[in-house]
Design a protein around this motif. Structure first.
Motif, PDB file in Angstrom:
ATOM      1  N   ALA A  63       0.629  -1.226   0.104  1.00 31.48           N
ATOM      2  CA  ALA A  63      -0.117   0.459   0.080  1.00 31.48           C
ATOM      3  C   ALA A  63       1.247   1.273  -0.114  1.00 31.48           C
ATOM      4  CB  ALA A  63      -1.086   0.188   1.550  1.00 31.48           C
ATOM      5  N   GLU A  64       1.660   1.360   0.505  1.00 36.37           N
ATOM      6  CA  GLU A  64       3.075   2.636   1.153  1.00 36.37           C
ATOM      7  C   GLU A  64       3.581   2.963   0.008  1.00 36.37           C
ATOM      8  OE1 GLU A  64       3.608   4.294   2.988  1.00 36.37           O
ATOM      9  OE2 GLU A  64       3.050   3.342   5.057  1.00 36.37           O
ATOM     10  N   GLU A  65       3.732   1.114  -0.902  1.00 43.32           N
ATOM     11  CA  GLU A  65       4.195   1.679  -2.554  1.00 43.32           C
ATOM     12  C   GLU A  65       3.373   2.202  -3.458  1.00 43.32           C
ATOM     13  OE1 GLU A  65       4.817  -2.402  -4.294  1.00 43.32           O
ATOM     14  OE2 GLU A  65       6.812  -1.123  -5.666  1.00 43.32           O
ATOM     15  N   ILE A  66       2.463   2.035  -3.307  1.00 46.02           N
ATOM     16  CA  ILE A  66       1.215   2.705  -4.296  1.00 46.02           C
ATOM     17  C   ILE A  66       1.230   4.003  -4.494  1.00 46.02           C
ATOM     18  CG2 ILE A  66      -1.461   2.798  -5.270  1.00 46.02           C
ATOM     19  CD1 ILE A  66      -1.324  -0.444  -4.787  1.00 46.02           C
ATOM     20  N   VAL A  67       1.159   4.216  -3.052  1.00 45.92           N
ATOM     21  CA  VAL A  67       1.076   6.124  -2.590  1.00 45.92           C
ATOM     22  C   VAL A  67       2.110   6.756  -2.639  1.00 45.92           C
ATOM     23  CG1 VAL A  67       1.148   7.153  -0.392  1.00 45.92           C
ATOM     24  CG2 VAL A  67      -0.842   5.588  -0.842  1.00 45.92           C
ATOM     25  N   ARG A  68       3.822   6.129  -2.431  1.00 46.54           N
ATOM     26  CA  ARG A  68       5.181   6.706  -2.861  1.00 46.54           C
ATOM     27  C   ARG A  68       4.746   7.116  -4.309  1.00 46.54           C
ATOM     28  NH1 ARG A  68      10.694   3.886  -1.917  1.00 46.54           N
ATOM     29  NH2 ARG A  68       9.723   2.606  -3.999  1.00 46.54           N
ATOM     30  N   ALA A  69       4.066   6.350  -4.889  1.00 50.63           N
ATOM     31  CA  ALA A  69       4.427   6.348  -6.356  1.00 50.63           C
ATOM     32  C   ALA A  69       3.253   7.561  -6.758  1.00 50.63           C
ATOM     33  CB  ALA A  69       4.203   4.969  -7.357  1.00 50.63           C
ATOM     34  N   ALA A  70       2.372   7.820  -6.226  1.00 45.76           N
ATOM     35  CA  ALA A  70       1.256   8.898  -6.362  1.00 45.76           C
ATOM     36  C   ALA A  70       2.363   9.945  -6.267  1.00 45.76           C
ATOM     37  CB  ALA A  70       0.391   9.013  -5.998  1.00 45.76           C
ATOM     38  N   GLY A  71       2.864  10.474  -5.054  1.00 48.12           N
ATOM     39  CA  GLY A  71       3.693  10.997  -4.637  1.00 48.12           C
ATOM     40  C   GLY A  71       4.505  11.462  -5.137  1.00 48.12           C
ATOM     41  N   GLN A  72       5.158  10.780  -5.746  1.00 48.17           N
ATOM     42  CA  GLN A  72       7.039  11.282  -6.455  1.00 48.17           C
ATOM     43  C   GLN A  72       6.908  11.129  -7.740  1.00 48.17           C
ATOM     44  OE1 GLN A  72       9.857   8.429  -5.770  1.00 48.17           O
ATOM     45  NE2 GLN A  72       9.798   8.192  -3.323  1.00 48.17           N
ATOM     46  N   THR A  73       5.723  11.081  -8.568  1.00 48.70           N
ATOM     47  CA  THR A  73       5.573  11.180  -9.992  1.00 48.70           C
ATOM     48  C   THR A  73       4.691  11.132 -10.246  1.00 48.70           C
ATOM     49  OG1 THR A  73       3.946   8.977  -9.897  1.00 48.70           O
ATOM     50  CG2 THR A  73       6.324   8.455  -9.970  1.00 48.70           C
ATOM     51  N   GLY A  74       3.294  11.604  -9.099  1.00 43.52           N
ATOM     52  CA  GLY A  74       2.651  12.677  -9.311  1.00 43.52           C
ATOM     53  C   GLY A  74       1.516  11.892 -10.766  1.00 43.52           C
ATOM     54  N   ALA A  75       1.648  10.940 -10.847  1.00 43.71           N
ATOM     55  CA  ALA A  75       0.745  10.004 -11.486  1.00 43.71           C
ATOM     56  C   ALA A  75      -0.201   9.621 -10.325  1.00 43.71           C
ATOM     57  CB  ALA A  75       1.463   8.359 -11.894  1.00 43.71           C
ATOM     58  N   HIS A  76      -1.361   9.460 -11.248  1.00 47.38           N
ATOM     59  CA  HIS A  76      -2.446   8.801 -11.724  1.00 47.38           C
ATOM     60  C   HIS A  76      -2.791   7.735 -10.732  1.00 47.38           C
ATOM     61  CE1 HIS A  76      -6.958   7.990 -12.016  1.00 47.38           C
ATOM     62  NE2 HIS A  76      -7.229   7.489 -11.025  1.00 47.38           N
ATOM     63  N   MET A  77      -2.833   7.154  -9.768  1.00 48.62           N
ATOM     64  CA  MET A  77      -2.779   5.438  -9.354  1.00 48.62           C
ATOM     65  C   MET A  77      -3.775   5.109  -8.821  1.00 48.62           C
ATOM     66  SD  MET A  77       0.930   5.585  -9.781  1.00 48.62           S
ATOM     67  CE  MET A  77       1.251   4.272  -9.166  1.00 48.62           C
ATOM     68  N   HIS A  78      -4.719   4.557  -9.645  1.00 48.50           N
ATOM     69  CA  HIS A  78      -5.954   3.864  -9.142  1.00 48.50           C
ATOM     70  C   HIS A  78      -5.239   2.225  -9.073  1.00 48.50           C
ATOM     71  CE1 HIS A  78     -10.468   2.624  -9.389  1.00 48.50           C
ATOM     72  NE2 HIS A  78     -10.118   1.789  -9.732  1.00 48.50           N
ATOM     73  N   TYR A  79      -5.400   2.094  -7.212  1.00 50.61           N
ATOM     74  CA  TYR A  79      -5.594   0.970  -6.587  1.00 50.61           C
ATOM     75  C   TYR A  79      -6.753  -0.290  -6.382  1.00 50.61           C
ATOM     76  CZ  TYR A  79      -3.497  -0.860  -2.128  1.00 50.61           C
ATOM     77  OH  TYR A  79      -2.827  -1.795  -0.761  1.00 50.61           O
ATOM     78  N   CYS A  80      -6.179  -1.047  -7.566  1.00 53.06           N
ATOM     79  CA  CYS A  80      -7.627  -2.007  -7.535  1.00 53.06           C
ATOM     80  C   CYS A  80      -8.022  -2.847  -6.419  1.00 53.06           C
ATOM     81  CB  CYS A  80      -7.191  -3.111  -8.622  1.00 53.06           C
ATOM     82  SG  CYS A  80      -6.441  -2.420 -10.425  1.00 53.06           S
ATOM     83  N   HIS A  81      -9.549  -3.373  -6.066  1.00 54.21           N
ATOM     84  CA  HIS A  81      -9.676  -4.424  -5.341  1.00 54.21           C
ATOM     85  C   HIS A  81      -9.015  -4.392  -4.092  1.00 54.21           C
ATOM     86  CE1 HIS A  81      -6.644  -7.072  -7.238  1.00 54.21           C
ATOM     87  NE2 HIS A  81      -7.201  -7.643  -7.704  1.00 54.21           N
TER      88      HIS A  81
END
Ligand SMILES: [Zn+2]
Length: 499
Positions: free
Chosen positions: A226-244
């Motif tokens: 979960a931290e990994e998805i959140v970190r990627a959103a913060g560091q890259t500015g990408a829209h990260m969609h967290y599946c199921h």
């Protein structure tokens, strides 16, 4: 433009975008909604050989068809079950497809009842560029390879750049984002994921991630999933969609949603989805279903039911055997207990979380006897996860009839408007979906609010939902009077226009 080809007359029209909720007629012509209000009778139409269709919708709800961001269905009966659950657009975004253009071509050649679209596939790009597997093949081929360690190993620099170029090429071809089955490749370097997210940020499209293992499950993991998805959103500015969120978080749903909520409040672009079932379903060869790893998720071999044989897996030895002989065979995995009030509460919070959308993770049918994919209804030997047939009706039922019920428009918005909005920045077609308004695509579901419910169960998994009366896709009936229209294939491709 001539008069309407179809009039849905006198239903309770709900538009989740404007909040319009009143009895009205809905006129449809040339694949679009042309008018809402008091509409005169439908005129003759060249598009309808049987003449104009004036449909009595009194007592029924008329609203935008459901947009499923997470459907692995590629077979006609699976698509029909989804249509009978109100789905008008079924997108393969989590696993994705690469080369994406080939997937669009195949779907167009086959013809589909519902609209379709694909993200590019990080896993398939890796299968080609890291493992050297041939491109293409069927979903069964893909599932068979999912547990193969050769595509899951850390990549050399040249391999990684080949993977990234391939993803970029698919995005240039109109893929809707990047599907990342990260949780199936636990050895992959977290830096690679950040590069994939960076590519999505550049193109302006989302990533759709099946999260890596959570730290509660695998304390020595390279990073918490979960931290990994959140970190990627913060560091890259990408829209990260967290599946199921429901299935990968299990009893840590509250922790994961808390983390996501804080990141969202800080400005990160993260969206979430859930399906309202306690069990998951995936290829039995998946890395996290190895007998020695089941304990991480509180599972034992008998938590798995192997779909091709219907057997509960009796022992670690039997699990090893099945993983070796039929690694792509699908298994239902008991993750949360639907009979337990606390677990049901977790599932509900994954659905009611602000902004969370309903997404099915629908699976193609598994044939326990000879395959007969053209037969309708499917033979009893065809089985799937009940989420394929029931996710949306079940979600609307649970969201509107619980202790703290949402309004019907709000619950429907989680099935139609919100998923459309998640994509619409780079997907023009999505600006006309998820709405029930003049000018919108005529993707429409008409249902009886008193009887709407899922009927599929783990033992009767292909039972269609009840209460869905009519479903139109681009102005063509695919479900009429509660029954599938056999030859209807009005589905159109949905593509992105990347930056
Ligand atoms: Zn998944």
């Amino acid at each position: 433009m001539s008069g309407p080809e179809i009039v849905l007359r006198g239903g309770r029209v709900i538009d989740p975008e404007s909040g319009f909720d009143a009895v009205a007629d809905v006129a449809i012509a040339e694949g679009r909604i042309t008018q809402i209000g008091a509409v005169s009778p439908a005129g003759p139409s060249a598009n309808l050989p049987d003449g104009p269709a004036d449909v009595d919708a009194a007592g029924l709800v008329v609203t935008a068809g459901f947009v499923d961001l997470h459907s692995h269905v590629t077979d006609l009966p699976g698509m029909r079950l989804q249509a009978l659950d109100g789905v008008t657009t079924a997108l393969e975004l989590e696993a994705g497809a690469s080369p994406a253009e080939a997937a669009y071509r195949r779907a167009a050649a086959e013809g589909r009842p519902t609209n379709y679209g694909f993200a590019t596939s990080w896993a398939q790009a890796r299968m080609g560029e890291v493992a050297g597997f041939a491109n293409g093949g069927t979903l069964a081929d893909f599932l068979g390879r999912l547990g193969d360690p050769r595509w899951q190993r850390p990549a050399q620099a040249a391999e990684l750049s080949a993977v990234l170029s391939r993803l970029a090429a698919d995005l240039a071809d109109g893929a809707l984002g990047i599907g990342v089955l990260l949780g199936y490749a636990p050895a992959v370097d977290p830096g690679e994921y950040l590069q994939v997210a960076g590519l999505a940020a550049e193109a302006g499209v989302p990533t759709f991630t099946h999260a890596r293992d959570l730290i509660e499950m695998v304390p020595h993991a390279a990073i918490d999933g979960a931290e990994e998805i959140v970190r990627a959103a913060g560091q890259t500015g990408a829209h990260m969609h967290y599946c199921h969120v429901n299935s990968t978080s299990q009893r840590h749903i509250d922790r994961v949603l808390g983390l996501v909520g804080r990141a969202q409040a800080a400005g990160a672009q993260i969206s979430t989805e859930a399906y309202p079932y306690g069990s998951g379903m995936t290829a039995i060869g998946a890395a996290f279903l190895a007998p020695e790893r089941l304990g991480e998720r509180g599972l034992v071999p008998s938590s798995l039911t192997f779909a091709p044989t219907g057997e509960r897996v009796a022992s670690a030895d039997r699990l090893r055997e099945l993983r070796r002989d039929q690694p792509g065979g699908l298994a239902i995995i008991e993750l949360l207990d639907e009979n337990d009030a606390a677990d049901r509460g977790l599932l509900m919070r994954s659905l009611t979380f602000p902004g969370a959308v309903v997404a099915s993770d629908a699976m193609p049918l598994t044939w326990t006897g000879p395959a007969d994919p053209l037969a309708w209804p499917p033979a009893a030997s065809a089985i799937t996860h009940p989420r394929t047939a029931g996710t949306f009706s079940r979600a609307v039922r649970l969201l509107t009839r619980g202790d703290e019920p949402l309004g019907l428009a709000q619950a429907l918005g989680k099935c139609s408007l919100r998923p459309a909005r998640l994509l619409e920045a780079r997907v023009p077609a999505m600006r006309r979906k998820g709405r029930l308004a003049a000018g919108a695509d005529a993707d429409v579901v008409v249902f009886d609010p008193a009887t709407l419910t899922d009927q599929a169960t783990y033992t009767d998994s292909t039972r269609p939902s009840a209460g869905i009366r009519h479903v139109l896709v681009n102005g063509t009936f695919v479900v009429r009077d509660g029954s599938i229209v056999p030859d209807a294939r009005p589905g159109r491709p949905v593509r992105a226009e990347p930056r």
